[in-house]
Design a protein around this motif. Structure first.
Motif, PDB file in Angstrom:
ATOM      1  N   VAL A 127      15.582   9.248  27.612  1.00  0.00           N
ATOM      2  CA  VAL A 127      14.665   8.226  26.509  1.00  0.00           C
ATOM      3  C   VAL A 127      13.868   9.113  25.682  1.00  0.00           C
ATOM      4  CG1 VAL A 127      12.400   7.029  27.301  1.00  0.00           C
ATOM      5  CG2 VAL A 127      13.786   6.968  28.656  1.00  0.00           C
ATOM      6  N   LEU A 128      13.975   8.651  24.694  1.00  0.00           N
ATOM      7  CA  LEU A 128      13.872   8.936  23.481  1.00  0.00           C
ATOM      8  C   LEU A 128      12.698   7.827  22.783  1.00  0.00           C
ATOM      9  CD1 LEU A 128      17.345   9.113  21.450  1.00  0.00           C
ATOM     10  CD2 LEU A 128      16.111  10.722  22.977  1.00  0.00           C
ATOM     11  N   HIS A 129      11.902   8.454  21.750  1.00  0.00           N
ATOM     12  CA  HIS A 129      10.461   8.094  20.794  1.00  0.00           C
ATOM     13  C   HIS A 129      10.418   8.597  19.657  1.00  0.00           C
ATOM     14  CE1 HIS A 129       6.569   7.052  19.799  1.00  0.00           C
ATOM     15  NE2 HIS A 129       6.238   6.237  20.769  1.00  0.00           N
ATOM     16  N   ARG A 130      10.304   7.796  18.644  1.00  0.00           N
ATOM     17  CA  ARG A 130      10.194   8.357  17.315  1.00  0.00           C
ATOM     18  C   ARG A 130       8.136   8.602  16.694  1.00  0.00           C
ATOM     19  NH1 ARG A 130       8.534   5.466  12.971  1.00  0.00           N
ATOM     20  NH2 ARG A 130       9.753   6.082  11.016  1.00  0.00           N
ATOM     21  N   ASN A 131       8.042   9.869  16.917  1.00  0.00           N
ATOM     22  CA  ASN A 131       7.139   9.753  16.705  1.00  0.00           C
ATOM     23  C   ASN A 131       6.377   9.320  15.482  1.00  0.00           C
ATOM     24  OD1 ASN A 131       6.632  10.806  18.827  1.00  0.00           O
ATOM     25  ND2 ASN A 131       7.276  12.642  18.425  1.00  0.00           N
ATOM     26  N   GLY A 132       7.829  10.086  13.949  1.00  0.00           N
ATOM     27  CA  GLY A 132       7.012   9.925  13.243  1.00  0.00           C
ATOM     28  C   GLY A 132       8.975   9.708  12.486  1.00  0.00           C
ATOM     29  N   PRO A 133       8.692   9.739  10.866  1.00  0.00           N
ATOM     30  CA  PRO A 133      10.042   9.690  10.374  1.00  0.00           C
ATOM     31  C   PRO A 133      10.863  10.972  10.217  1.00  0.00           C
ATOM     32  CG  PRO A 133       8.025   9.290   8.357  1.00  0.00           C
ATOM     33  CD  PRO A 133       7.722   9.663   9.975  1.00  0.00           C
ATOM     34  N   GLU A 134      10.455  11.957  10.289  1.00  0.00           N
ATOM     35  CA  GLU A 134      10.415  13.080  10.208  1.00  0.00           C
ATOM     36  C   GLU A 134      10.568  14.334  12.092  1.00  0.00           C
ATOM     37  OE1 GLU A 134       8.389  15.759   7.995  1.00  0.00           O
ATOM     38  OE2 GLU A 134       9.818  14.936   6.455  1.00  0.00           O
ATOM     39  N   GLU A 135      10.704  12.674  13.071  1.00  0.00           N
ATOM     40  CA  GLU A 135      10.522  13.228  14.074  1.00  0.00           C
ATOM     41  C   GLU A 135      10.855  12.483  15.758  1.00  0.00           C
ATOM     42  OE1 GLU A 135       7.243  17.200  15.833  1.00  0.00           O
ATOM     43  OE2 GLU A 135       6.835  15.223  16.908  1.00  0.00           O
ATOM     44  N   LEU A 136      11.692  13.444  16.555  1.00  0.00           N
ATOM     45  CA  LEU A 136      12.064  12.524  17.979  1.00  0.00           C
ATOM     46  C   LEU A 136      11.858  13.533  18.557  1.00  0.00           C
ATOM     47  CD1 LEU A 136      14.122   9.625  18.500  1.00  0.00           C
ATOM     48  CD2 LEU A 136      15.985  10.969  18.485  1.00  0.00           C
ATOM     49  N   GLU A 137      11.045  12.101  19.942  1.00  0.00           N
ATOM     50  CA  GLU A 137      10.492  13.405  20.494  1.00  0.00           C
ATOM     51  C   GLU A 137      11.680  12.376  22.082  1.00  0.00           C
ATOM     52  OE1 GLU A 137       6.581  13.726  23.545  1.00  0.00           O
ATOM     53  OE2 GLU A 137       6.814  12.551  21.882  1.00  0.00           O
ATOM     54  N   ILE A 138      11.718  13.839  23.394  1.00  0.00           N
ATOM     55  CA  ILE A 138      12.048  13.721  24.341  1.00  0.00           C
ATOM     56  C   ILE A 138      11.804  14.032  24.912  1.00  0.00           C
ATOM     57  CG2 ILE A 138      14.355  14.782  26.431  1.00  0.00           C
ATOM     58  CD1 ILE A 138      15.536  15.834  23.662  1.00  0.00           C
ATOM     59  N   LYS A 139      11.148  12.054  25.487  1.00  0.00           N
ATOM     60  CA  LYS A 139      10.333  11.861  26.361  1.00  0.00           C
ATOM     61  C   LYS A 139      10.568  11.740  28.302  1.00  0.00           C
ATOM     62  CE  LYS A 139       6.359   9.805  24.355  1.00  0.00           C
ATOM     63  NZ  LYS A 139       5.442  10.697  24.878  1.00  0.00           N
ATOM     64  N   ASN A 140      12.223  12.049  28.343  1.00  0.00           N
ATOM     65  CA  ASN A 140      12.507  11.921  29.468  1.00  0.00           C
ATOM     66  C   ASN A 140      13.314  12.462  29.491  1.00  0.00           C
ATOM     67  OD1 ASN A 140      12.729  11.945  32.211  1.00  0.00           O
ATOM     68  ND2 ASN A 140      11.594   9.784  32.213  1.00  0.00           N
TER      69      ASN A 140
END
Length: 119
Positions: A9-22
């Protein structure tokens, strides 16, 4: 129709950062490189969209921390008592209670190869 053996599961934290949530791999198929393959797909997505970095948070105990480090992530922060303050019940890895979350980051440009050859 096949069965699901892995998910992220991915989440966009902003225009430069992608977070792996799970991220999870079925226990029956762990140890066969699927997790590293999935990280390579996350990198491919981040690169295609133009993100500069991928971040993930995980417990300070358990196999996950070593897995992310092995795949090129480096430590950049800590959330003390995260799993105590954000979950209604205690979480354990084996016999050890999970308390803190370590934050890891990987720069997208420097990540040419995660777990397998890209063609």
């Amino acid at each position: 129709m096949g069965r699901q053996i892995g998910v992220f599961v991915l989440h966009r934290n902003g225009p430069e950062e992608l977070e792996i949530k799970n991220m999870a791999v079925d226990e029956q198929v762990q140890g066969r490189g699927l997790g590293s393959y999935m990280l390579a797909e996350v990198h491919r997505i981040a690169e295609a969209v133009g993100y500069q970095r991928i971040v993930v948070g995980t417990a300070t105990v358990g196999r996950q921390l070593g897995f992310y480090r092995k795949n090129g992530f480096r430590d950049f922060g800590m959330r003390k008592n995260f799993f105590i303050e954000n979950y209604p019940y205690p979480i354990f890895e084996g016999e050890e209670r999970v308390c803190d979350m370590i934050l890891l980051v990987k720069n997208v440009q420097a990540a040419n190869n995660i777990g397998h050859e890209r063609r």
